[in-house]
Design an enzyme around this catalytic site. Structure first.
Site, PDB file in Angstrom:
ATOM      1  N   LEU A 125      24.650  43.577  34.026  1.00 18.54           N
ATOM      2  CA  LEU A 125      25.728  42.592  33.828  1.00 18.54           C
ATOM      3  C   LEU A 125      25.513  41.377  34.744  1.00 18.54           C
ATOM      4  CD1 LEU A 125      28.603  41.829  32.738  1.00 18.54           C
ATOM      5  CD2 LEU A 125      29.549  43.168  34.633  1.00 18.54           C
ATOM      6  N   SER A 132      30.565  38.339  40.930  1.00 17.83           N
ATOM      7  CA  SER A 132      31.990  38.668  40.805  1.00 17.83           C
ATOM      8  C   SER A 132      32.607  38.040  39.558  1.00 17.83           C
ATOM      9  CB  SER A 132      32.748  38.205  42.053  1.00 17.83           C
ATOM     10  OG  SER A 132      32.411  39.039  43.146  1.00 17.83           O
ATOM     11  N   ASP A 240      35.491  50.462  34.960  1.00 18.00           N
ATOM     12  CA  ASP A 240      36.679  51.235  35.370  1.00 18.00           C
ATOM     13  C   ASP A 240      36.242  52.652  35.758  1.00 18.00           C
ATOM     14  OD1 ASP A 240      38.505  49.206  34.989  1.00 18.00           O
ATOM     15  OD2 ASP A 240      39.230  49.945  33.052  1.00 18.00           O
ATOM     16  N   GLU A 361      29.566  47.311  41.744  1.00 22.01           N
ATOM     17  CA  GLU A 361      30.594  47.655  40.742  1.00 22.01           C
ATOM     18  C   GLU A 361      31.936  46.988  41.081  1.00 22.01           C
ATOM     19  OE1 GLU A 361      30.384  51.398  38.862  1.00 22.01           O
ATOM     20  OE2 GLU A 361      28.232  51.610  39.223  1.00 22.01           O
ATOM     21  N   THR A 363      33.282  43.945  44.198  1.00 23.88           N
ATOM     22  CA  THR A 363      33.552  43.919  45.638  1.00 23.88           C
ATOM     23  C   THR A 363      35.000  44.329  45.922  1.00 23.88           C
ATOM     24  OG1 THR A 363      34.317  41.642  45.537  1.00 23.88           O
ATOM     25  CG2 THR A 363      31.953  41.968  45.942  1.00 23.88           C
ATOM     26  N   SER A 364      35.271  44.568  47.205  1.00 24.17           N
ATOM     27  CA  SER A 364      36.663  44.886  47.586  1.00 24.17           C
ATOM     28  C   SER A 364      37.600  43.741  47.182  1.00 24.17           C
ATOM     29  CB  SER A 364      36.749  45.142  49.092  1.00 24.17           C
ATOM     30  OG  SER A 364      36.082  46.351  49.411  1.00 24.17           O
TER      31      SER A 364
HETATM   32  N1  CAA Z   1      38.920  47.155  30.368  1.00 19.02           N
HETATM   33  C1  CAA Z   1      38.867  46.582  29.142  1.00 19.02           C
HETATM   34  N2  CAA Z   1      39.009  45.244  28.954  1.00 19.02           N
HETATM   35  C2  CAA Z   1      39.209  44.485  30.047  1.00 19.02           C
HETATM   36  C3  CAA Z   1      39.271  45.016  31.340  1.00 19.02           C
HETATM   37  C4  CAA Z   1      39.132  46.424  31.474  1.00 19.02           C
HETATM   38  N3  CAA Z   1      39.179  47.008  32.678  1.00 19.02           N
HETATM   39  N4  CAA Z   1      39.448  44.027  32.224  1.00 19.02           N
HETATM   40  C5  CAA Z   1      39.523  42.888  31.510  1.00 19.02           C
HETATM   41  N5  CAA Z   1      39.375  43.163  30.191  1.00 19.02           N
HETATM   42  C6  CAA Z   1      39.437  42.234  29.080  1.00 19.02           C
HETATM   43  C7  CAA Z   1      40.770  41.487  29.110  1.00 19.02           C
HETATM   44  O1  CAA Z   1      41.771  42.195  28.419  1.00 19.02           O
HETATM   45  C8  CAA Z   1      40.426  40.192  28.412  1.00 19.02           C
HETATM   46  O2  CAA Z   1      40.414  40.400  27.033  1.00 19.02           O
HETATM   47  P1  CAA Z   1      41.068  39.307  25.991  1.00 19.02           P
HETATM   48  O3  CAA Z   1      40.208  38.096  26.068  1.00 19.02           O
HETATM   49  O4  CAA Z   1      41.010  39.972  24.685  1.00 19.02           O
HETATM   50  O5  CAA Z   1      42.461  39.034  26.485  1.00 19.02           O
HETATM   51  C9  CAA Z   1      38.980  39.946  28.837  1.00 19.02           C
HETATM   52  O6  CAA Z   1      38.447  41.221  29.222  1.00 19.02           O
HETATM   53  C10 CAA Z   1      38.861  38.982  30.001  1.00 19.02           C
HETATM   54  O7  CAA Z   1      39.623  39.525  31.067  1.00 19.02           O
HETATM   55  P2  CAA Z   1      39.977  38.686  32.361  1.00 19.02           P
HETATM   56  O8  CAA Z   1      40.579  37.371  31.926  1.00 19.02           O
HETATM   57  O9  CAA Z   1      40.749  39.556  33.279  1.00 19.02           O
HETATM   58  O10 CAA Z   1      38.523  38.408  32.925  1.00 19.02           O
HETATM   59  P3  CAA Z   1      38.089  37.629  34.205  1.00 19.02           P
HETATM   60  O11 CAA Z   1      36.964  36.732  33.881  1.00 19.02           O
HETATM   61  O12 CAA Z   1      39.280  36.999  34.874  1.00 19.02           O
HETATM   62  O13 CAA Z   1      37.489  38.868  35.090  1.00 19.02           O
HETATM   63  C11 CAA Z   1      37.184  40.205  37.079  1.00 19.02           C
HETATM   64  C12 CAA Z   1      37.976  39.173  36.275  1.00 19.02           C
HETATM   65  C13 CAA Z   1      38.072  41.443  37.151  1.00 19.02           C
HETATM   66  C14 CAA Z   1      36.985  39.615  38.459  1.00 19.02           C
HETATM   67  C15 CAA Z   1      35.810  40.607  36.462  1.00 19.02           C
HETATM   68  O14 CAA Z   1      34.982  39.491  36.310  1.00 19.02           O
HETATM   69  C16 CAA Z   1      35.101  41.646  37.314  1.00 19.02           C
HETATM   70  O15 CAA Z   1      35.411  42.835  37.254  1.00 19.02           O
HETATM   71  N6  CAA Z   1      34.094  41.204  38.128  1.00 19.02           N
HETATM   72  C17 CAA Z   1      33.241  42.128  38.888  1.00 19.02           C
HETATM   73  C18 CAA Z   1      32.045  42.522  38.083  1.00 19.02           C
HETATM   74  C19 CAA Z   1      31.387  43.759  38.589  1.00 19.02           C
HETATM   75  O16 CAA Z   1      32.025  44.733  38.956  1.00 19.02           O
HETATM   76  N7  CAA Z   1      30.064  43.751  38.569  1.00 19.02           N
HETATM   77  C20 CAA Z   1      29.287  44.885  38.957  1.00 19.02           C
HETATM   78  C21 CAA Z   1      28.039  44.935  38.136  1.00 19.02           C
HETATM   79  S1  CAA Z   1      27.151  46.459  38.094  1.00 19.02           S
HETATM   80  C22 CAA Z   1      26.574  46.724  39.682  1.00 19.02           C
HETATM   81  O17 CAA Z   1      27.257  46.501  40.590  1.00 19.02           O
HETATM   82  C23 CAA Z   1      25.231  47.261  39.941  1.00 19.02           C
HETATM   83  C24 CAA Z   1      25.108  48.681  39.646  1.00 19.02           C
HETATM   84  O18 CAA Z   1      24.654  49.024  38.592  1.00 19.02           O
HETATM   85  C25 CAA Z   1      25.490  49.701  40.664  1.00 19.02           C
END
Ligand code: CAA
Length: 383
Positions: A125, A132, A240, A361, A363-364
């Site tokens: 991703l 973030s 999640d 996955e 940050t805090s």
């Molecule tokens: N489940 C399902 N759908 C979701 C959701 C969830 N938990 N959270 C948001 N959505 C949906 C929303 O309902 C919305 O849908 P609609 O357009 O239909 O209304 C859409 O997604 C957009 O949601 P937001 O407006 O809330 O999105 P945002 O751009 O404001 O995102 C954020 C906010 C929570 C900060 C998000 O960008 C996020 O979680 N960022 C962190 C990313 C992350 O964790 N990356 C880790 C990558 S993997 C890794 O770390 C390496 C590894 O493999 C170990």
């Protein structure tokens, strides 16, 4: 909520405890020092049913659920957090395929994962310019007949170079933000796919973390996971569950650190209660915080098992468990004194390994955004 483990869950936990002791523990320090990737160990975890813990038996999974999964992750991570993250991401990708995949995709990809034929599956991703703010990703997927052509660079991919399949989020509609993102299952043999830079990291050295480069990479349209435009939701939904796994991973490391510190103190004291009140307080706080963290983790896992929303509870769990684990590892290091920073004890590895759980996955800070938003939504619904 049931706090004990049922026989299926206990079987997953005890299997993980056994493999943690016999396979992960003997190699953890060597991998930490010399690098490398525990390919045989991860395949063995697959053969023992730990790469598809929440996957239906029809696809070779254990079908033991999410509480079983976190119980297994906690056991493994106590021995080697780095090997465990490969196992965790693989379970996360397998669950996404099981949930969103069509029959052909499940047939093609789930069995090699659950059987340990592949050591891992990858989740892609983040990008060099988007971590973030995941919805701002720039890798594109342009439809061309019965293929999509992927171009762009992904970052921080766990098991990069070893995964048998990668779940890749790419933009199919440049006019939209999160709704313009789709998910693809990309096989590493696909022309135009390249594993690029391997990251040098503070900890978790046994986990290969790389960039992936897509240069005119033609992926069959049949490999799109779910309809166009739901890739961001697939990613968020997967995360999640992933965040509950990271919680358990952090608890596993904290448990190991606290146990090492307790053994160390026990060797120094004739009477723990008498004149070591400060050390005693440290141990009490570690034990209490670990148990509190485990309850948050179990609650989120139980919600997922029950098919209920868990976004808020998963974020709370990850925030608390990972911050707690860092505190516990710090305390454990203090208890060891100068010995704590030497390679003679695993304490310094625990501290280095646990740091990234507060970053990957989400940050805090991201968890706090999610918790605040979901709490406001909850209050609005209740008003
Ligand atoms: N489940 C399902 N759908 C979701 C959701 C969830 N938990 N959270 C948001 N959505 C949906 C929303 O309902 C919305 O849908 P609609 O357009 O239909 O209304 C859409 O997604 C957009 O949601 P937001 O407006 O809330 O999105 P945002 O751009 O404001 O995102 C954020 C906010 C929570 C900060 C998000 O960008 C996020 O979680 N960022 C962190 C990313 C992350 O964790 N990356 C880790 C990558 S993997 C890794 O770390 C390496 C590894 O493999 C170990």
């Amino acid at each position: 909520m049931e706090l004990g483990l049922d026989p299926r869950q206990e079987d997953a936990r005890s299997t993980a405890a056994r493999l943690g002791r016999t396979l992960l523990a003997p190699d953890a320090a060597r991998f930490d020092r010399d690098g490398g990737y525990p390919i045989d160990t991860l395949r063995a975890l697959g053969r023992e049913g730990l790469l598809g813990i929440n996957i239906p038996k029809a696809y070779g999974g254990r079908a033991a659920g999410v509480v079983a999964y976190v119980a297994a992750v906690r056991e493994l991570a106590a021995h080697c957090a780095a090997t465990t993250v490969g196992m965790m991401v693989t379970n996360m990708v397998a669950e996404a395929i099981a949930k969103y995949g069509d029959d052909a995709q499940k047939d093609a990809y789930l069995r090699p994962i659950t059987a340990g034929q592949w050591p891992a599956a990858g989740f892609s991703l983040s990008e060099p310019g988007s971590g973030s703010d995941a919805a701002s990703l720039r890798t594109t997927a342009v439809r061309d007949g019965d293929h999509y052509v992927l171009d762009g660079t992904k970052a921080w991919v766990t098991s990069g170079g070893y995964a048998g399949v990668y779940l890749v989020m790419a933009r199919t509609d440049p006019e939209q933000r999160s709704r313009g993102i789709s998910a693809f299952l990309v096989e590493p043999e696909t022309p135009g796919f390249e594993v690029a830079r391997a990251e040098e990291k503070l900890g978790q050295h046994a986990s290969a973390t790389t960039q992936l480069v897509f240069d005119g990479c033609r992926v069959p349209a049949a490999n799109r996971l779910g309809p166009e435009g739901i890739g961001f939701k697939i990613a968020m939904n997967s995360l999640d569950g992933g965040r509950v796994g990271v919680s358990a991973q952090a608890i596993g490391v904290a448990t190991a650190a606290a146990a090492a510190a307790t053994r160390h103190l026990a060797g120094q004291m004739d009477d723990l209660a008498a004149d070591h009140a400060d050390r005693q307080r440290e141990l009490a706080d570690c034990a209490t915080e670990i148990d509190a963290a485990w309850l948050l983790c179990l609650r989120a896992a139980a919600l997922k098992d029950a098919g209920k929303p868990l976004t808020r509870e998963a974020a709370m769990s990850k925030l608390f468990c990972t911050e707690m684990a860092h505190r516990v590892c710090e305390r454990a290091l203090r208890i060891f004194g100068a010995d704590g920073i030497s390679g003679a004890h695993p304490i310094e590895r625990y501290l280095r390994d646990v740091r990234v759980t507060r970053i990957y996955e989400g940050t805090s800070e991201v968890q706090r955004i999610v918790i605040a938003r979901e709490t406001l939504r909850l209050m609005a619904r209740q008003a």
